[in-house]
Design an enzyme around this catalytic site. Sequence first.
Site, PDB file in Angstrom:
ATOM      1  N   ASN A 142       0.849  -1.195   0.000  1.00  0.00           N
ATOM      2  CA  ASN A 142       0.000   0.000   0.000  1.00  0.00           C
ATOM      3  C   ASN A 142       0.882   1.243   0.000  1.00  0.00           C
ATOM      4  O   ASN A 142       1.491   1.563   1.014  1.00  0.00           O
ATOM      5  CB  ASN A 142      -0.894  -0.040   1.252  1.00  0.00           C
TER       6      ASN A 142
ATOM      7  N   LYS B  14      -0.056   4.251  -0.185  1.00  0.00           N
ATOM      8  CA  LYS B  14      -0.753   5.402   0.424  1.00  0.00           C
ATOM      9  C   LYS B  14      -0.605   6.638  -0.467  1.00  0.00           C
ATOM     10  O   LYS B  14      -0.529   6.500  -1.686  1.00  0.00           O
ATOM     11  CB  LYS B  14      -0.235   5.676   1.834  1.00  0.00           C
TER      12      LYS B  14
ATOM     13  N   HIS C  44      -9.347   1.047   5.390  1.00  0.00           N
ATOM     14  CA  HIS C  44      -8.037   1.258   6.011  1.00  0.00           C
ATOM     15  C   HIS C  44      -8.222   2.195   7.203  1.00  0.00           C
ATOM     16  O   HIS C  44      -9.022   3.133   7.151  1.00  0.00           O
ATOM     17  CB  HIS C  44      -7.057   1.844   4.999  1.00  0.00           C
TER      18      HIS C  44
ATOM     19  N   GLU D  71      -4.921  -5.050  10.916  1.00  0.00           N
ATOM     20  CA  GLU D  71      -3.890  -4.029  11.068  1.00  0.00           C
ATOM     21  C   GLU D  71      -4.126  -3.270  12.376  1.00  0.00           C
ATOM     22  O   GLU D  71      -4.951  -2.354  12.421  1.00  0.00           O
ATOM     23  CB  GLU D  71      -3.954  -3.029   9.907  1.00  0.00           C
TER      24      GLU D  71
ATOM     25  N   GLY E  73       2.871   2.244  10.701  1.00  0.00           N
ATOM     26  CA  GLY E  73       3.824   3.335  10.528  1.00  0.00           C
ATOM     27  C   GLY E  73       4.588   3.720  11.777  1.00  0.00           C
ATOM     28  O   GLY E  73       5.253   4.756  11.804  1.00  0.00           O
TER      29      GLY E  73
ATOM     30  N   SER F 116       3.808  -2.119  10.249  1.00  0.00           N
ATOM     31  CA  SER F 116       5.262  -2.112  10.430  1.00  0.00           C
ATOM     32  C   SER F 116       5.933  -3.416  10.037  1.00  0.00           C
ATOM     33  O   SER F 116       6.918  -3.831  10.666  1.00  0.00           O
ATOM     34  CB  SER F 116       5.627  -1.721  11.878  1.00  0.00           C
TER      35      SER F 116
HETATM   36  C1  PEP Z   1      -0.579   0.120   6.085  1.00  0.00           C
HETATM   37  O1  PEP Z   1      -0.689   1.303   5.826  1.00  0.00           O
HETATM   38  O2  PEP Z   1      -1.461  -0.664   5.701  1.00  0.00           O
HETATM   39  C2  PEP Z   1       0.597  -0.315   6.824  1.00  0.00           C
HETATM   40  C3  PEP Z   1       0.605  -1.510   7.311  1.00  0.00           C
HETATM   41  O3  PEP Z   1       1.626   0.602   6.959  1.00  0.00           O
HETATM   42  P1  PEP Z   1       3.111   0.306   7.557  1.00  0.00           P
HETATM   43  O4  PEP Z   1       3.569  -1.000   6.962  1.00  0.00           O
HETATM   44  O5  PEP Z   1       3.921   1.461   7.099  1.00  0.00           O
HETATM   45  O6  PEP Z   1       2.970   0.197   9.028  1.00  0.00           O
END
Ligand code: PEP
Length: 258
Positions: free
Chosen positions: A11, A13, A98, A168, A174, A214
């Site tokens: 993703n 973003k 999300h 998630e 993040g 992460s």
């Molecule tokens: C996400 O935005 O779905 C995500 C998991 O971000 P990150 O891997 O940067 O934590």
Amino acid sequence: MAANRPLVAGNWKMNGLAAALAELKALQERLAEHPAPEADIMVFPPATLLAQARYALRGSDILLGAQDCHIAASGAHTGDLSAEMLADVGASAVIVGHSERRADHAETDALVKAKASAAHRAGLTAIVCIGETAEERRDGAALEVVGRQLKGSLPDRARASDTVIAYEPVWAIGTGLTPTPEDVAEMHGFIRRELGLLAESAEAWALRILYGGSVKPGNAGELLSVPNVDGALVGGASLKAADFYAIASIYAGNTRRR
Ligand code: PEP
């Protein structure tokens, strides 16, 4: 997408100008040079890059997805994109619910469910995101919150071939923080059992359940080998082909366990 294969989804973003398409080329080259991971690989660039990404990915096994859709097929919704438009530009999946959209745009479970249904209407796979906040986990409410989100966001007649769940934890996105493998196992096992109870179709229990939050090359092996983890939704680490490939490479041998 084959529902019985792990899925590693990137993703992007709100990141990526046209120059970022070079990372897609680099990813393709790595996949061509090295044994292909035994996983579906999907990238979700910003909507502005979908058409160019489709062109860049022609002839490749890398699948293309979008980050959100409107519930309507067309109409007076300035700035929005329908699932049909995303299918038309070459997407085969769309992320819905999300946590950043739930937070920034006050998206409810009912809206997320409607978006997932819109995805199905257009022939797209819906990647339905759920996850608790740090406060909810601290209060011991993580399972309850995730169970409620799953029930409220799961589209009717969800099947393994058209719906993927992404767990998630909001506090892990993040931040560099991750749950312990034991916590991931507990949550994914819980989601699997809930899918069995909520399922309207016999195969719904077999939906892929991704872990997101992460995921990096250094922790992917541990997180993705947890039972009932069928792949990853990767944010930051999906922006660089080398990191994203390294995460997908977890599946270069068959390390999948359920
Ligand atoms: C996400 O935005 O779905 C995500 C998991 O971000 P990150 O891997 O940067 O934590």
